[in-house]
Design an enzyme around this catalytic site. Structure first.
Site: not given
Length: 431
Positions: A5, A67, A93, A141, A212, A262, A269, A307-308
């Protein structure tokens, strides 16, 4: 995001190489401004620009010890620069670098998404023009309602896409911000004028205030705009899927030469692209919650968002870019079965023209209650009946014929009268 993707031009913006290049761009911009303001010796920026290099393997090696990714990057750059490296990152910073660089990436990715969205809007607009007069039944509907045109359906999509484009543009502009405010965002070791000039150099706006970090409500708004756009693509895709059902078959995704639907049933289709888009929209929306949660940080900052963001920013932009590209292909190659649209519309002897009969009877002096009862009786006698024919039922009903002539009954089934105001709707779009 997995390669399946991912389109290369968007993926290229989120590689580690691209991220470090953006970091270096920000650091060099700060150094350039500081030199122009006389805060570092003349010639320093040119020297650093000429020598600055980074090596991802070496950054990883340093980070394994310290680290801290920004320190690892700066240490590696310093190894190539030498003495003048002491002026790099002066007064900053880590978040000054990270957040400003992220803003640059957001803007670059936003350009690619906007380009794809513009293509989709143009494709839908052209299809809406081509099918302005392609008559079909409208449904509420899931049940037949009254005549519309396929072009009107697409015009509704166009309107929605244009709104989504405005929302995305606004969200991207809100996120066109940078910061150079130092620890705690108080400019304790850097002049606010540096921030203003660096942001101007990078085509960003200085954040009015930062703690910050740049406030993450800005990111949340962007993710909601992207999720909203993805939801529109899903809405359109679900409609295509519904109209491609075998027992409806009014539109159909293009089916390429050699394509198979398939492994077991050679006749198939399937609307696979629209189904794919439906699934990917769920994934894009799933990032709204973490984007909102990232806005809640402890005090002036923490790194619970970090991290996210490493995952969600590349993923959502790569997905959105891919989805727009795929949906554009669906619309470009969409097969429209106009004959099936008309045939479906005329099932059960034009039962969908019941309101016109009702109103004509009222116009002739019948009470609305009696007119409704009489029309419904003849409609339901045709509904889901083999050979059911609403028009024939009306013509054979003495009570109807007492109120309406044959010509007046026939006139109720004139589809053109239902669509006489379609051009006026198109005029609202300048079409």
């Amino acid at each position: 995001m997995i390669e399946r993707y991912t389109l290369p031009e968007m993926s290229a913006l989120w590689t580690r190489e691209a991220i470090f290049e953006t970091w270096l761009t920000v650091e060099l911009a700060v150094l350039q401004v500081q030199e122009e303001m006389g805060l570092v010796p003349a010639g320093v920026c040119a020297d650093v620009r000429a020598k600055a290099r980074f090596d991802i393997a070496r950054i990883d090696e340093i980070e394994a010890e310290v680290r801290h990714d920004v320190i690892a990057f700066l240490t590696n750059v310093a190894e190539s620069v030498g003495e003048n490296s002491r002026f790099v990152h002066m007064g900053l910073t880590s978040s000054d670098l990270l957040d400003t660089a992220l803003s640059l990436q957001i803007q670059s990715a936003g350009v690619l998404v906007q380009e794809k969205l513009t293509q989709v809007i143009d494709t839908v607009k052209q299809k809406a023009l081509a099918h302005r007069d392609t008559v079909m039944v409208g449904r509420s509907h899931g049940i037949h309602g009254e005549p519309i045109t396929f072009g009107l359906k697409l015009l509704n999509w166009l309107d929605e896409l244009q709104r989504q484009q405005t929302r995305l543009t606004d969200a991207l502009e809100e996120n066109r911000v940078g910061q150079m405010s130092g620890a705690m965002g108080s400019y304790s070791n850097i002049d606010p004028a540096v921030e203003e000039r660096v942001c101007a150099l990078l085509n960003l706006k200085p954040a009015r205030t930062s703690t910050q970090v740049i406030s993450r409500d800005l990111h949340a708004q962007l993710f909601m705009a992207l999720a909203n756009l993805a939801t529109s693509l899903e809405k359109f895709s679900v409609e295509i899927r519904g109209l491609q059902k075998t027992d409806i078959l009014e539109v159909e995704e293009g089916f390429a030469k050699g394509q198979k639907g398939s492994s077991a049933m050679p006749h198939k289709r399937n609307p696979v692209s629209s189904e794919n888009l439906t699934g990917l929209a769920r994934l894009v929306r799933s990032y709204v919650t973490p984007a909102l949660e990232n806005a809640v940080l402890w005090h002036e900052r923490d790194i619970s968002h970090s991290s996210v963001e490493r995952v969600m920013f590349p993923d959502v932009f790569i997905l959105m870019h891919y989805m727009l590209n795929r949906f554009n292909g669906v619309m470009r190659d969409l097969v429209v079965h106009a004959d099936n649209m008309r045939a479906n519309m005329n099932r059960f002897g034009g039962i969908i023209f019941s309101q016109r009969v009702l109103l004509k009877l009222v116009d002739k002096g019948m009470s609305r209650e009696d007119a409704y009862r009489l029309t419904q009786k003849n409609a339901h006698a045709a509904w889901n009946v083999a050979g059911g024919d609403f028009r024939a039922n009306l013509l054979a009903d003495p009570e109807v014929c007492e109120a309406l002539s044959v010509a007046e009954i026939e006139a109720c089934f004139d589809v053109a009268d239902y669509l006489r105001n379609v051009p006026a709707i198109y005029e609202r779009f300048g079409l």
